[in-house]
Design a protein around this motif. Structure first.
Motif, short mmCIF file in Angstrom:
data_model
loop_
_atom_site.label_atom_id
_atom_site.label_comp_id
_atom_site.label_asym_id
_atom_site.label_seq_id
_atom_site.Cartn_x
_atom_site.Cartn_y
_atom_site.Cartn_z
N SER A 178 35.34 38.63 46.73
CA SER A 178 35.20 40.07 46.47
C SER A 178 33.83 40.38 45.88
O SER A 178 33.69 41.21 44.97
CB SER A 178 36.31 40.57 45.55
N ARG A 208 29.40 42.44 41.11
CA ARG A 208 30.85 42.40 40.91
C ARG A 208 31.42 41.21 41.68
O ARG A 208 31.08 40.98 42.83
CB ARG A 208 31.50 43.70 41.38
N ARG A 211 35.14 38.36 41.83
CA ARG A 211 36.42 37.88 41.33
C ARG A 211 36.40 36.36 41.35
O ARG A 211 35.91 35.74 42.29
CB ARG A 211 37.58 38.40 42.19
N SER A 258 45.68 47.77 33.88
CA SER A 258 45.85 48.95 34.73
C SER A 258 46.50 48.52 36.03
O SER A 258 46.52 47.32 36.37
CB SER A 258 44.49 49.59 35.01
N PRO A 259 47.02 49.46 36.82
CA PRO A 259 47.60 49.09 38.12
C PRO A 259 46.61 48.35 39.02
O PRO A 259 46.98 47.39 39.71
CB PRO A 259 48.02 50.44 38.71
N ASP A 260 45.33 48.77 39.02
CA ASP A 260 44.33 48.09 39.84
C ASP A 260 44.12 46.65 39.37
O ASP A 260 43.96 45.74 40.19
CB ASP A 260 43.00 48.84 39.79
N GLU A 261 44.13 46.45 38.07
CA GLU A 261 43.96 45.10 37.54
C GLU A 261 45.15 44.21 37.86
O GLU A 261 44.98 43.02 38.14
CB GLU A 261 43.72 45.18 36.03
N ARG A 297 46.93 44.41 40.56
CA ARG A 297 46.77 44.02 41.97
C ARG A 297 45.65 43.00 42.14
O ARG A 297 45.80 42.01 42.86
CB ARG A 297 46.50 45.26 42.82
N THR A 298 44.52 43.24 41.49
CA THR A 298 43.36 42.37 41.66
C THR A 298 43.62 40.96 41.16
O THR A 298 43.22 39.97 41.79
CB THR A 298 42.14 42.95 40.93
N ARG A 353 46.74 39.78 40.55
CA ARG A 353 48.10 39.39 40.94
C ARG A 353 48.93 39.02 39.72
O ARG A 353 49.57 37.96 39.67
CB ARG A 353 48.07 38.23 41.93
#
Length: 262
Positions: free
Chosen positions: A124, A150, A152, A211-214, A216-217, A219
């Protein structure tokens, strides 16, 4: 006779004011802490616990929910509830940015992965110039635009953290730091090659729910918090040359520090 009547788990206390589902969660938690259920091991099934305690399935599920909320266990659909692994990576603050690692062509993440015998990956990846936020601008000495990197990080294909590095454009533009692969030793090695010998780092750390994004990112399983770390790197002239904003899965790391006595 219940398959759990051999002392693995105890009995409920009918005289206690504590709710039954909380008593069951307490006993399971204690069994995990004592090593009766080890990392990765499956807990007794709903049916086994219903039979052992003489309670409803909903009561057992409420007990599991407490443990999931604490990050002690995770559920796999159709398989059961399992004890979550303990943090595998110990980040030793006094060593992770040692110059000798950069001189060996290794970034801090690679060094940590080698220590625990895991395979490190980065995906990513995004590198671009952008306007600095007020916070980043202040930390970097009132710069207006930055180079943002950025990425991951994964260990053995499991996402464990994602980070964004912000660097002043007058330092990073047109250099290897602006390339997807900054080369051996990472961006700190390139900064020192550019004449910005690193002197010290300042870190701010806090724990919070993701957060919801975190979720997902990274898992993340239900109930697992994140560690939010912001690090500023300074060169020997006292100039801030990088700010790194990192979010880590709290169940993947132990942060270790050595502090002077005086």
């Amino acid at each position: 006779m219940s398959p759990l009547s051999s002392g693995l788990l105890g009995d409920l206390d009918p005289t206690s004011d504590r709710a039954v589902f909380r008593q069951i969660a307490d006993q399971l938690r204690d069994a995990i802490d004592r090593g009766r259920f080890r990392e990765g091991e499956k807990l007794p099934s709903e049916a086994e616990l219903v039979d052992h305690y003489g309670v409803s399935r909903m009561t057992v599920r409420n007990s599991f929910s407490i443990l999931q909320g604490e990050g002690l266990v995770h559920a796999e659909h159709g398989k059961g509830v399992f004890v979550r692994p303990r943090p595998p990576v110990r980040r030793l603050a006094s060593d992770r940015f040692a110059r000798r690692h950069r001189e060996q062509g290794k970034s801090a993440f690679i060094v940590e992965a080698d220590t625990v015998g895991s395979h490190p990956q980065v995906d990513s990846l995004e590198v671009k110039e952008e306007k600095a936020s007020q916070d980043i601008s202040t930390r970097l000495g009132s710069v207006r635009r930055v180079l943002a990197r950025r990425r991951r990080y994964l260990l053995d294909s499991r996402p464990v953290e994602f980070a964004t590095s912000y660097l002043p454009l007058d330092i990073a533009r047109g250099t290897q730091i602006a390339e997807p692969n900054p080369g051996p030793g990472g961006i700190y090695a390139r900064l020192e090659e550019l004449g910005h010998r690193l002197d010290h780092f300042e870190e701010e750390i806090r724990a919070r729910m993701p957060s919801p994004d975190e979720v997902r990112t990274l898992r993340l399983a239900a109930g697992v918090p994140v560690i939010h770390l912001i690090r500023t790197a300074f060169d020997t002239e006292g100039r801030p040359v990088e700010v790194c904003d990192t979010v880590m899965a709290a169940d993947a790391y132990v942060l270790s520090y050595q502090l002077p006595a005086t």
